[in-house]
Scaffold this active site. Structure first.
Site, PDB file in Angstrom:
ATOM      1  N   HIS A   1       3.692   2.948 -11.339  1.00 12.00           N
ATOM      2  CA  HIS A   1       2.669   2.090 -11.929  1.00 12.00           C
ATOM      3  C   HIS A   1       1.323   2.793 -11.741  1.00 12.00           C
ATOM      4  O   HIS A   1       0.619   2.531 -10.770  1.00 12.00           O
ATOM      5  CB  HIS A   1       2.666   0.726 -11.244  1.00 12.00           C
ATOM      6  CG  HIS A   1       1.829  -0.287 -11.953  1.00 12.00           C
ATOM      7  ND1 HIS A   1       2.109  -1.633 -11.937  1.00 12.00           N
ATOM      8  CD2 HIS A   1       0.699  -0.165 -12.706  1.00 12.00           C
ATOM      9  CE1 HIS A   1       1.196  -2.291 -12.641  1.00 12.00           C
ATOM     10  NE2 HIS A   1       0.331  -1.423 -13.106  1.00 12.00           N
TER      11      HIS A   1
ATOM     12  N   GLU B   1       5.026   1.621 -15.702  1.00 13.95           N
ATOM     13  CA  GLU B   1       4.423   0.304 -15.828  1.00 13.95           C
ATOM     14  C   GLU B   1       2.914   0.424 -15.975  1.00 13.95           C
ATOM     15  O   GLU B   1       2.304   1.392 -15.491  1.00 13.95           O
ATOM     16  CB  GLU B   1       4.695  -0.525 -14.567  1.00 13.95           C
ATOM     17  CG  GLU B   1       6.156  -0.757 -14.301  1.00 13.95           C
ATOM     18  CD  GLU B   1       6.362  -1.646 -13.100  1.00 13.95           C
ATOM     19  OE1 GLU B   1       5.567  -1.585 -12.169  1.00 13.95           O
ATOM     20  OE2 GLU B   1       7.343  -2.408 -13.095  1.00 13.95           O
TER      21      GLU B   1
ATOM     22  N   HIS C   1       9.227  -7.531  -8.272  1.00 18.26           N
ATOM     23  CA  HIS C   1       8.071  -7.903  -7.448  1.00 18.26           C
ATOM     24  C   HIS C   1       8.485  -8.716  -6.229  1.00 18.26           C
ATOM     25  O   HIS C   1       8.980  -9.816  -6.337  1.00 18.26           O
ATOM     26  CB  HIS C   1       6.950  -8.626  -8.208  1.00 18.26           C
ATOM     27  CG  HIS C   1       5.635  -8.443  -7.508  1.00 18.26           C
ATOM     28  ND1 HIS C   1       4.744  -7.425  -7.795  1.00 18.26           N
ATOM     29  CD2 HIS C   1       5.084  -9.106  -6.467  1.00 18.26           C
ATOM     30  CE1 HIS C   1       3.681  -7.503  -6.975  1.00 18.26           C
ATOM     31  NE2 HIS C   1       3.867  -8.501  -6.163  1.00 18.26           N
TER      32      HIS C   1
HETATM   33  C1  LIG Z   1       4.514  -4.936 -11.865  1.00 18.07           C
HETATM   34  C2  LIG Z   1       4.882  -5.141 -10.444  1.00 18.07           C
HETATM   35  O1  LIG Z   1       5.182  -6.215 -10.012  1.00 18.07           O
HETATM   36  C3  LIG Z   1       4.917  -3.980  -9.587  1.00 18.07           C
HETATM   37  O2  LIG Z   1       5.709  -3.059 -10.190  1.00 18.07           O
HETATM   38  C4  LIG Z   1       3.605  -3.309  -9.408  1.00 18.07           C
HETATM   39  O3  LIG Z   1       3.769  -1.949  -9.632  1.00 18.07           O
HETATM   40  C5  LIG Z   1       3.131  -3.466  -8.014  1.00 18.07           C
HETATM   41  O4  LIG Z   1       1.929  -2.739  -7.937  1.00 18.07           O
HETATM   42  P1  LIG Z   1       1.406  -2.229  -6.517  1.00 18.07           P
HETATM   43  O5  LIG Z   1       2.468  -1.288  -5.975  1.00 18.07           O
HETATM   44  O6  LIG Z   1       0.104  -1.562  -6.849  1.00 18.07           O
HETATM   45  O7  LIG Z   1       1.281  -3.469  -5.658  1.00 18.07           O
HETATM   46  N1  LIG Z   2       8.144  -4.132 -11.312  1.00 15.40           N
HETATM   47  C1  LIG Z   2       8.295  -4.362  -9.903  1.00 15.40           C
HETATM   48  C2  LIG Z   2       8.201  -3.062  -9.181  1.00 15.40           C
HETATM   49  O1  LIG Z   2       8.273  -2.004  -9.794  1.00 15.40           O
HETATM   50  C3  LIG Z   2       8.038  -3.037  -7.717  1.00 15.40           C
HETATM   51  O2  LIG Z   2       7.489  -4.227  -7.221  1.00 15.40           O
HETATM   52  P1  LIG Z   2       7.473  -4.340  -5.609  1.00 15.40           P
HETATM   53  O3  LIG Z   2       8.896  -4.221  -5.158  1.00 15.40           O
HETATM   54  O4  LIG Z   2       6.628  -3.214  -5.092  1.00 15.40           O
HETATM   55  O5  LIG Z   2       6.890  -5.705  -5.337  1.00 15.40           O
END
Ligand SMILES: CC(=O)[C@@H](O)[C@H](O)COP(=O)(O)O
Ligand SMILES: NCC(=O)COP(=O)(O)O
Length: 261
Positions: free
Chosen positions: A57, A89, A210
């Site tokens: 992300h 993402e 998440h």
């Molecule tokens: C979209 C989502 O829920 C996660 O993939 C996101 O990448 C979390 O971002 P952080 O790792 O910056 O908290």
């Molecule tokens: N889209 C969710 C992700 O890639 C990771 O979320 P998290 O496990 O770091 O909360």
């Protein structure tokens, strides 16, 4: 198929794939100018242990995943891990589309985050966001990239996702994770099950992510139909600090397999 791939890592059709989000490896790496821990090495060790994909992300502020990470991982997966899926993402109205055009990952996940957001904490507001998203979905599809929309568990929103031409939703699972192990678990989980059923009814695929972890993952997959991929980062990388990447990935794969036992 990479000959080094663990024999039990072949993904059984119909079972949920594990995509490891390596944001938090990059976050730790960025606290010194030494290049360690390596994001690419983390990805490779997770894939060797049986993960089916890697998620990043690249937020606009570069707090963790940076532009060079996105391209280095694309090169690694393209060269050594052709069977692994690459999921990028981000917010398509910010920096995400340049990565899609340059890298053409297997999947892009649209997330409606603001640039300074602490972490992702909500899905898209449909139908309000539709006209803004429609051309961006179409461009990704024209590039051969699967499109997933990060969504709250709202069954009524699923027809709008399908109408946009997206391929999948990613269920935002924080409310489930917060309710897990409490008296609200069943009630909250029912909302995800209803949303998944509504998504399947309009031909959408289902991802989830998440705050998923090795304790709450099995119950989620048992209750929510059709989940094709979970992307997990924060808890998995935290576990890897204690167990190592390989044993951690195997633990998460066992949690997935228990859902189908
Ligand atoms: C979209 C989502 O829920 C996660 O993939 C996101 O990448 C979390 O971002 P952080 O790792 O910056 O908290
Ligand atoms: N889209 C969710 C992700 O890639 C990771 O979320 P998290 O496990 O770091 O909360």
């Amino acid at each position: 198929m990479n000959p080094l791939v663990a024999p039990d890592s072949r993904h059984d059709a119909g079972r949920c794939a594990l995509s490891v989000n390596v944001n938090k490896v990059a976050l730790l790496r960025n606290t010194r100018h030494l290049g360690i821990p390596s994001v690419s090495k983390a990805a490779e060790l997770c894939l060797l242990a049986g993960a089916q994909g890697i998620t990043v992300h690249p937020r606009p502020d570069g707090r963790h995943i940076r532009t060079h990470d996105v391209h280095e991982l694309a090169a690694l997966l393209g060269k050594d891990w052709p069977q692994a899926e690459y999921n990028i993402e981000g917010n398509p109205t910010q920096n995400l589309m340049d990565f899609v055009r340059q890298v053409r990952p297997h999947q892009v996940t649209f997330v409606p985050d603001s640039e300074d957001q602490f972490t992702s904490d909500h899905g898209w507001n449909l139908p309000a966001d539709m006209e803004r998203l429609r051309p961006l979905v179409a461009e990704c599809k024209s590039l051969g990239v699967r499109v997933s929309l990060f969504m709250d568990p709202v069954p009524q929103a699923m027809p709008f996702v399908a109408e946009l031409g997206a391929d999948r939703i990613e269920l935002y699972t924080e409310t489930y994770a917060s309710a897990w192990g409490t008296e609200r678990q069943a009630e909250v989980l029912a909302g995800f099950t209803a949303t998944a059923q509504a998504a399947l009814a309009v031909g959408l695929g289902i991802n989830a992510g998440h705050d998923l972890n090795r304790e709450n993952l099995t119950d989620f997959l048992r209750a929510v139909p059709g989940v094709q991929e979970v992307s997990i980062g924060h808890a998995l990388i935290a576990d890897a600090l204690e167990l190592g990447y390989a044993e951690t990935v195997r633990e998460y794969q066992r949690a997935i397999q228990r859902a189908y036992a």
